[in-house]
Design a protein around this motif. Structure first.
Motif, PDB file in Angstrom:
ATOM      1  N   HIS A  46      11.585  33.982 -12.119  1.00  0.00           N
ATOM      2  CA  HIS A  46      12.128  34.203 -10.786  1.00  0.00           C
ATOM      3  C   HIS A  46      11.456  33.248  -9.810  1.00  0.00           C
ATOM      4  O   HIS A  46      10.571  32.478 -10.179  1.00  0.00           O
ATOM      5  CB  HIS A  46      11.989  35.668 -10.370  1.00  0.00           C
ATOM      6  CG  HIS A  46      10.564  36.153 -10.322  1.00  0.00           C
ATOM      7  ND1 HIS A  46      10.130  37.221 -11.063  1.00  0.00           N
ATOM      8  CD2 HIS A  46       9.489  35.702  -9.662  1.00  0.00           C
ATOM      9  CE1 HIS A  46       8.826  37.413 -10.826  1.00  0.00           C
ATOM     10  NE2 HIS A  46       8.428  36.484  -9.978  1.00  0.00           N
ATOM     11  N   ASP A  84      18.224  32.380  -8.198  1.00  0.00           N
ATOM     12  CA  ASP A  84      17.718  32.083  -9.530  1.00  0.00           C
ATOM     13  C   ASP A  84      17.212  30.649  -9.581  1.00  0.00           C
ATOM     14  O   ASP A  84      17.967  29.708  -9.375  1.00  0.00           O
ATOM     15  CB  ASP A  84      18.855  32.295 -10.540  1.00  0.00           C
ATOM     16  CG  ASP A  84      18.445  31.883 -11.944  1.00  0.00           C
ATOM     17  OD1 ASP A  84      17.224  31.739 -12.181  1.00  0.00           O
ATOM     18  OD2 ASP A  84      19.330  31.702 -12.783  1.00  0.00           O
ATOM     19  N   ASP A 117      14.587  34.984   0.900  1.00  0.00           N
ATOM     20  CA  ASP A 117      15.853  34.242   0.962  1.00  0.00           C
ATOM     21  C   ASP A 117      15.962  33.537   2.318  1.00  0.00           C
ATOM     22  O   ASP A 117      15.064  33.627   3.155  1.00  0.00           O
ATOM     23  CB  ASP A 117      17.055  35.165   0.674  1.00  0.00           C
ATOM     24  CG  ASP A 117      17.373  36.092   1.845  1.00  0.00           C
ATOM     25  OD1 ASP A 117      16.743  35.980   2.914  1.00  0.00           O
ATOM     26  OD2 ASP A 117      18.273  36.935   1.679  1.00  0.00           O
ATOM     27  N   MET A 155      13.744  39.069  -1.662  1.00  0.00           N
ATOM     28  CA  MET A 155      14.757  38.981  -2.711  1.00  0.00           C
ATOM     29  C   MET A 155      14.683  40.228  -3.584  1.00  0.00           C
ATOM     30  O   MET A 155      13.599  40.628  -4.009  1.00  0.00           O
ATOM     31  CB  MET A 155      14.500  37.767  -3.596  1.00  0.00           C
ATOM     32  CG  MET A 155      14.776  36.444  -2.914  1.00  0.00           C
ATOM     33  SD  MET A 155      14.607  35.070  -4.063  1.00  0.00           S
ATOM     34  CE  MET A 155      14.688  33.687  -2.921  1.00  0.00           C
ATOM     35  N   SER A 156      15.821  40.836  -3.825  1.00  0.00           N
ATOM     36  CA  SER A 156      15.835  41.976  -4.728  1.00  0.00           C
ATOM     37  C   SER A 156      17.194  42.099  -5.391  1.00  0.00           C
ATOM     38  O   SER A 156      18.217  41.737  -4.816  1.00  0.00           O
ATOM     39  CB  SER A 156      15.506  43.262  -3.978  1.00  0.00           C
ATOM     40  OG  SER A 156      16.614  43.690  -3.225  1.00  0.00           O
ATOM     41  N   LYS A 157      17.134  42.608  -6.610  1.00  0.00           N
ATOM     42  CA  LYS A 157      18.377  42.737  -7.373  1.00  0.00           C
ATOM     43  C   LYS A 157      19.364  43.637  -6.646  1.00  0.00           C
ATOM     44  O   LYS A 157      20.557  43.369  -6.610  1.00  0.00           O
ATOM     45  CB  LYS A 157      18.071  43.324  -8.750  1.00  0.00           C
ATOM     46  CG  LYS A 157      17.609  42.259  -9.748  1.00  0.00           C
ATOM     47  CD  LYS A 157      17.422  42.883 -11.134  1.00  0.00           C
ATOM     48  CE  LYS A 157      16.493  42.015 -11.963  1.00  0.00           C
ATOM     49  NZ  LYS A 157      15.854  42.763 -13.043  1.00  0.00           N
ATOM     50  N   SER A 158      18.815  44.722  -6.052  1.00  0.00           N
ATOM     51  CA  SER A 158      19.724  45.677  -5.414  1.00  0.00           C
ATOM     52  C   SER A 158      20.414  45.047  -4.206  1.00  0.00           C
ATOM     53  O   SER A 158      21.561  45.367  -3.913  1.00  0.00           O
ATOM     54  CB  SER A 158      18.965  46.935  -5.010  1.00  0.00           C
ATOM     55  OG  SER A 158      17.834  46.609  -4.237  1.00  0.00           O
ATOM     56  N   LYS A 159      19.705  44.162  -3.500  1.00  0.00           N
ATOM     57  CA  LYS A 159      20.339  43.510  -2.356  1.00  0.00           C
ATOM     58  C   LYS A 159      21.257  42.374  -2.796  1.00  0.00           C
ATOM     59  O   LYS A 159      22.072  41.890  -2.010  1.00  0.00           O
ATOM     60  CB  LYS A 159      19.266  42.948  -1.419  1.00  0.00           C
ATOM     61  CG  LYS A 159      18.849  43.937  -0.331  1.00  0.00           C
ATOM     62  CD  LYS A 159      17.901  43.269   0.653  1.00  0.00           C
ATOM     63  CE  LYS A 159      16.483  43.804   0.457  1.00  0.00           C
ATOM     64  NZ  LYS A 159      15.449  43.088   1.178  1.00  0.00           N
ATOM     65  N   GLY A 160      21.059  41.931  -4.024  1.00  0.00           N
ATOM     66  CA  GLY A 160      21.917  40.862  -4.532  1.00  0.00           C
ATOM     67  C   GLY A 160      21.637  39.506  -3.908  1.00  0.00           C
ATOM     68  O   GLY A 160      22.480  38.618  -3.930  1.00  0.00           O
ATOM     69  N   ASN A 161      20.443  39.349  -3.346  1.00  0.00           N
ATOM     70  CA  ASN A 161      20.136  38.067  -2.693  1.00  0.00           C
ATOM     71  C   ASN A 161      19.127  37.250  -3.485  1.00  0.00           C
ATOM     72  O   ASN A 161      18.433  36.406  -2.942  1.00  0.00           O
ATOM     73  CB  ASN A 161      19.597  38.334  -1.283  1.00  0.00           C
ATOM     74  CG  ASN A 161      18.286  39.115  -1.312  1.00  0.00           C
ATOM     75  OD1 ASN A 161      17.953  39.728  -2.322  1.00  0.00           O
ATOM     76  ND2 ASN A 161      17.547  39.075  -0.235  1.00  0.00           N
ATOM     77  N   VAL A 162      19.036  37.550  -4.766  1.00  0.00           N
ATOM     78  CA  VAL A 162      18.077  36.835  -5.600  1.00  0.00           C
ATOM     79  C   VAL A 162      18.577  35.420  -5.870  1.00  0.00           C
ATOM     80  O   VAL A 162      19.717  35.217  -6.271  1.00  0.00           O
ATOM     81  CB  VAL A 162      17.864  37.573  -6.945  1.00  0.00           C
ATOM     82  CG1 VAL A 162      16.976  36.771  -7.858  1.00  0.00           C
ATOM     83  CG2 VAL A 162      17.269  38.956  -6.689  1.00  0.00           C
TER      84      VAL A 162
END
Length: 914
Positions: free
Chosen positions: A52, A569, A554, A560-567
């Motif tokens: 990540h 890559d 971000d 950044m978090s998976k739940s927010k979907g702003n990761v």
RNA sequence: GGGCGCGUAGCUCAGCGGGAGAGCACCUCCUUGACAUGGAGGGGGUCACAGGUUCGAUCCCUGUCGCGCCCACCA
């Protein structure tokens, strides 16, 4: 030939392979046997994880240092490896089994389950390593380690056994943070408080010997609680010794509702008269504070839960001890097996029915949750293994206090001290399967035998019992961080005496995120100092410096978090823009004290920088500027060439010092400015007339210098942008003499003796003149070539003008350069380094606009003079300010006055033109 | 409750005692032979607020306000 465009995706894999094939990242290369050692241990990523942005930042920082020091000739070990990540990995594998609708771990048993985990490790363990390679990480992969490989496991066992024998590891029955989902104890650090809107229940506990009457307050005492269900385990009610309201009740008893057990009202300072009703129920087996109160008053510890946090009332003989049989008690016992939250509802409902609920208030509180499982943690009374962290912390605190280990930035040491000085016993046992199984065996009476080998424990036990005795091994495993704590020396071969330990311990620097200072850094300090000794036998630190970085966020600053979907890559970014662009973006933006914001725009800009460098190299090649054997920049004759050598040295020094100071953004910024704003904007532009002009010594020298400076640029940039620089290094090697085959192993620039103030003065004048003319052209919207007249210029300036006429004409679009004693009428006048350059633009420009421009300049000059005059007329300033400041002010005033005079003349001349 | 850090150009951040900088964004101009993933130029800031120290404060001290994080506690 250099390709027209740089395609990172086509280059990076090939380059990395070449580095590996050359063994470029191997520590202990024979030719460096006498060199200084430099070592970094990687913060081991989870073996089954993937890269990540935080990894990208963390590893780029380490890679910059590793490559920099390698180029400086040191014997660099960047020790890679992965962590078995007990809970995380076990969870992943269990989830996969569930998804595939396979039997659960308990169904298949420990041995089969572990086989599955190892299989999963074999399958996915290489992912993160390959991703690190894509980033360009120059780890010595031949030494890759895993926290559960044989050597490291040996180290873990040895540490456990030794600490046990020293009394620093012990088994204890006390409250732990119990995770009812994962069914294991976890450490304090793995518990995260979650703000929750709950209730505060005020419960009436009837006093013994009185007939409970809701209307009569003398028949009961009110206790307030956020966890009514734990009342079943109450052993007392505590009031403050000085609380007048309850003074007469101390020593009396209450009859615990729903159970019928008699419990005392005690006086204890823990009770806070300000809070709740001032009387507090004491549940020693389910609350950390109550546990302590219970110990002070010798209260029964009544555990009412099973490991799944379901009511286990029938399993505790204390539960109804002394209670008279009653229908109430029967109803309560019938709740056996009920989940704690369901139990809460039912208990409150029953109490309400009985008139025992005084009131219910809304109440905000933070509820402890497991950081992995995200369920409410239950304080739970169990036997666990603990490390006496307070003892181990002492030398770890001292080492930082004494400056043996330094935090960068230094303020993190406060965080470290704060935690270390209040450190609690570290619970290290976990009721998991994946991990290092605790080397303890129990006899039939529960006595523990701790030893590295079962045979050893057996022998000890046999001796102890006086006969051959069957032992049972402790099924628990150690906290993952226990093995991570040994990482700086276990990876180097400890407990064996290895040459790696000798050479690379203590490590030079640890690069890590602030979020694992407690989990990891502190524990490495403790273990390192306890087990490692220097040649004099004194405790030895695991690392000299600890560089702490923060988070990557971000573009909008959100975590950044998976739940927010702003990761974002990193691999995706690398695919699109190249690893160098990502690395350079991170490095230009990393700042101590700040999280990094990473937007696609930033990466794109730095990709553009890579393109710029690429094109500069193409320009050099295109103009036949190849490296020349034996070329010595010190011997250059041309001012332009002496200037770029001077600037290269300046940049090299700046970059070197910045990296040494862990100022990565400063170093990357200096490199950026040098490449773009000095080399490309000016050197390349100014060299064009020479490179396209007639053959001769000047042209040859410029070709050689252009190639030389490019070489230095590639070196200076390499730690930050290893791929593109290595590729250009290879391509530019095709012409000119042989040199180091690999940039990664080439020598870091040693730039000395290239300072040349004369060249700087000359080229600086040219640059300033061109800039000034360009500025006027743009401001006045002049699109034709115009003449320049140097008015009253010194002989030196006139000579410079002659020498640089071609260059100035070309870059400033000037038609002709001449000299005159005075400024021609109707000219726009520029002051360049104290001398006047006039542009006779009568008829071309708007006189009114020029007058306005000059008026503005005039105002500026006058303001400058006023400001200085005000200062210089201040006696106190003159009396107190240091000499050089006063001199500086005087110079400023003289310069401003000169400027003002020239502007006045210009305005005067404009009158004639109008 | 304790601690750490941050409020500087529209945005992201440098600077940390001698009248403020960068990158991006914005505006204008440029199909010049390394590069339009480019070049040239430009506008834009009472350096959060209030006191204090100092000849002089964006910079040091104190306080206030706002933001973020960590630890502890939470009847």
């Amino acid at each position: 030939m250099i390709d027209k465009t740089y395609q990172p995706s086509e280059v990076e894999g090939r380059i990395y392979k070449a580095w590996e094939e050359a063994g470029a990242f191997k520590a202990g290369r024979p030719e460096r046997a006498r060199a200084d050692a430099y070592s970094i241990v990687i913060p081991p990523p989870n073996v089954t994880g993937s890269l990540h942005m935080g990894h990208a930042l963390n590893n780029t920082l380490q890679d910059v240092l590793a490559r920099f020091e390698r180029m400086r000739g040191k014997d660099v070990l960047w020790q890679p490896g992965t962590d078995h990540a007990g809970i995380a990995t076990q969870m992943v594998v269990e989830r996969r089994m569930m998804e595939r609708q396979e039997p659960g771990r308990r169904d298949i048993g420990r041995e089969k389950f572990l086989k599955k985990v190892w299989a999963w490790k074999a399958e996915s363990g290489g992912t993160i390593v390959n991703q690190l390679k894509r980033l360009g990480a120059s780890c010595d992969w031949s030494r890759e380690r895993f926290t559960m490989d044989e050597g490291l496991s040996k180290a873990v066992v040895k540490v456990f056994v030794e600490l046990y024998r020293e009394g620093l590891i012990y088994k204890d029955k006390r409250l732990v943070n119990w995770d009812p989902k994962l069914l294991t104890a976890i450490s304090d650090l793995e518990v995260v408080p979650v703000e929750t809107k709950g209730s505060l229940w005020h419960l009436r506990y009837p006093l013994e010997g009185k007939t409970f009457n809701p209307e009569d307050k003398s028949t009961y005492i009110v206790v307030a609680t956020t966890r009514p269900e734990t009342m079943l385990g109450d052993s007392a009610v505590a009031v403050h010794p000085d609380d007048e309201r309850y003074k007469t009740l101390v020593g009396k008893n209450v009859i615990l509702p729903l159970v019928g057990r008699r419990i005392p009202i005690i006086a204890d300072e823990y009770s806070d008269p300000e809070k709740g009703s001032g009387a507090v129920k004491i549940t020693p087996a389910h609350d950390f504070n109550d546990f302590e109160v219970g110990k002070r008053h010798n209260l029964a510890q009544i555990n009412i839960f099973s490991v799944e946090a379901k009511l286990a009332l029938k399993d505790n003989e204390n539960f109804s001890a002394g209670a008279a049989p009653s229908p109430d008690l029967d109803t309560t016992l019938a709740m056996h097996g009920m989940d704690r939250f369901a139990a809460r509802k039912q208990i409150v409902a029953r109490l309400e029915e009985m008139g025992l609920v005084d009131k219910i208030e809304p109440h905000a509180l933070s509820v402890p949750h497991g950081d992995r499982s995200n369920v409410v943690i239950e304080p739970f009374l169990t036997d666990q293994w603990y490390v006496n962290a307070a003892e181990l912390a002492k030398p770890a605190i001292a080492a930082v206090r004494d400056g043996k280990t330094k935090f960068v930035p230094s303020n993190w040491q406060n965080t470290y001290f704060n935690w270390m000085e209040n450190i609690q016993p570290w619970c290290i046992s976990r009721q998991l399967w994946w991990g290092h199984q605790i080397p303890a065996w129990y006899g039939p009476d529960g006595k523990a035998f701790v030893a590295a080998e079962e045979t050893e424990a057996q022998a000890e036990a046999d001796k102890h019992y006086g006969k051959k005795t069957a032992l049972k091994r402790d099924p628990d495993v150690l906290d993952t961080w226990f093995s991570s704590a040994l990482w700086p020396f276990s990876t180097l071969g400890w407990p064996d005496k290895t040459k790696e330990l000798d050479r690379f311990y203590p490590t030079s620097v640890l690069v890590t995120g602030f979020d694992i200072i407690f989990f990891w850094v502190a524990r490495m300090m403790m273990m390192g100092l306890h087990f490692m000794k220097d040649e004099k036998g004194a405790p030895e630190i695991p690392f000299h410096d600890i560089y702490i970085h923060r988070l990557v966020r971000d573009a909008s600053g959100a975590k950044m978090s998976k739940s927010k979907g702003n990761v974002v890559d990193p691999l995706g970014v690398i695919d699109e823009f190249g690893a160098d662009a990502l690395r350079f973006t991170l490095m230009r933006n990393v700042a101590p004290g700040h999280d990094i914001r990473l937007g696609p725009q930033d990466v794109e800009n730095n990709r553009n920088f890579a393109t710029k460098l690429w094109n500069a190299a193409r320009f050099v090649e295109f103009n036949g500027a190849a490296r020349v054997a034996g070329f010595d920049p010190k011997q250059a004759k041309e001012a332009l060439n002496r200037w770029i050598a001077h600037e290269t040295q300046k940049a090299g020094l700046e970059i070197t010092q910045a990296i040494e100071a862990y100022d990565f953004a400063g170093a990357a910024g200096a490199a950026y400015r040098f490449v773009w704003n000095v080399y490309c904007d000016w050197y390349v532009e100014l060299s064009k007339p020479l490179l396209t002009g007639p053959d001769g010594a000047a042209k040859d020298e410029t070709r050689a210098m252009a190639a030389w400076a490019l070489d230095e640029i590639l070196k200076l940039l390499h730690p930050f942008m290893p791929f593109i620089t290595e590729e250009l290094w290879a391509v530019t090697a095709e012409q000119g003499p042989k040199r180091d085959a690999m940039l990664a192993l080439s020598q870091w620039p040693k730039l000395e003796g290239l300072t040349d103030d004369k060249a700087e003065a000359e080229i600086g004048w040219v640059i300033d003149l061109i800039s000034a003319i360009r500025s006027i052209r743009a401001e006045m919207n002049i699109n034709v070539n115009i003449p320049v007249v140097l008015a009253g210029a010194s002989a030196e300036t006139q000579k410079r003008a002659e020498r640089w006429a071609d260059f100035i004409k070309r870059l400033a679009r000037v038609s002709d350069i001449s000299s005159a004693d005075s400024v021609p009428q109707g000219s726009v006048q520029l002051v360049v380094r104290g001398e006047v350059a006039a542009l006779p633009l009568i008829g071309v420009i708007d006189i009114a606009a020029e007058r306005a421009r000059l008026a503005k300049e005039m105002k500026k000059a006058e303001d400058d003079i006023d400001r200085v005059d005000k200062k210089l007329s201040n006696e106190k300033f003159v009396a107190n300010a240091p000499e050089e400041i006063i001199e500086g002010e005087k110079e400023k005033r003289a310069e401003a006055a000169d400027r003002k005079a020239k502007i006045a003349e210009a305005l005067e001349r404009l009158k004639g033109a109008a």
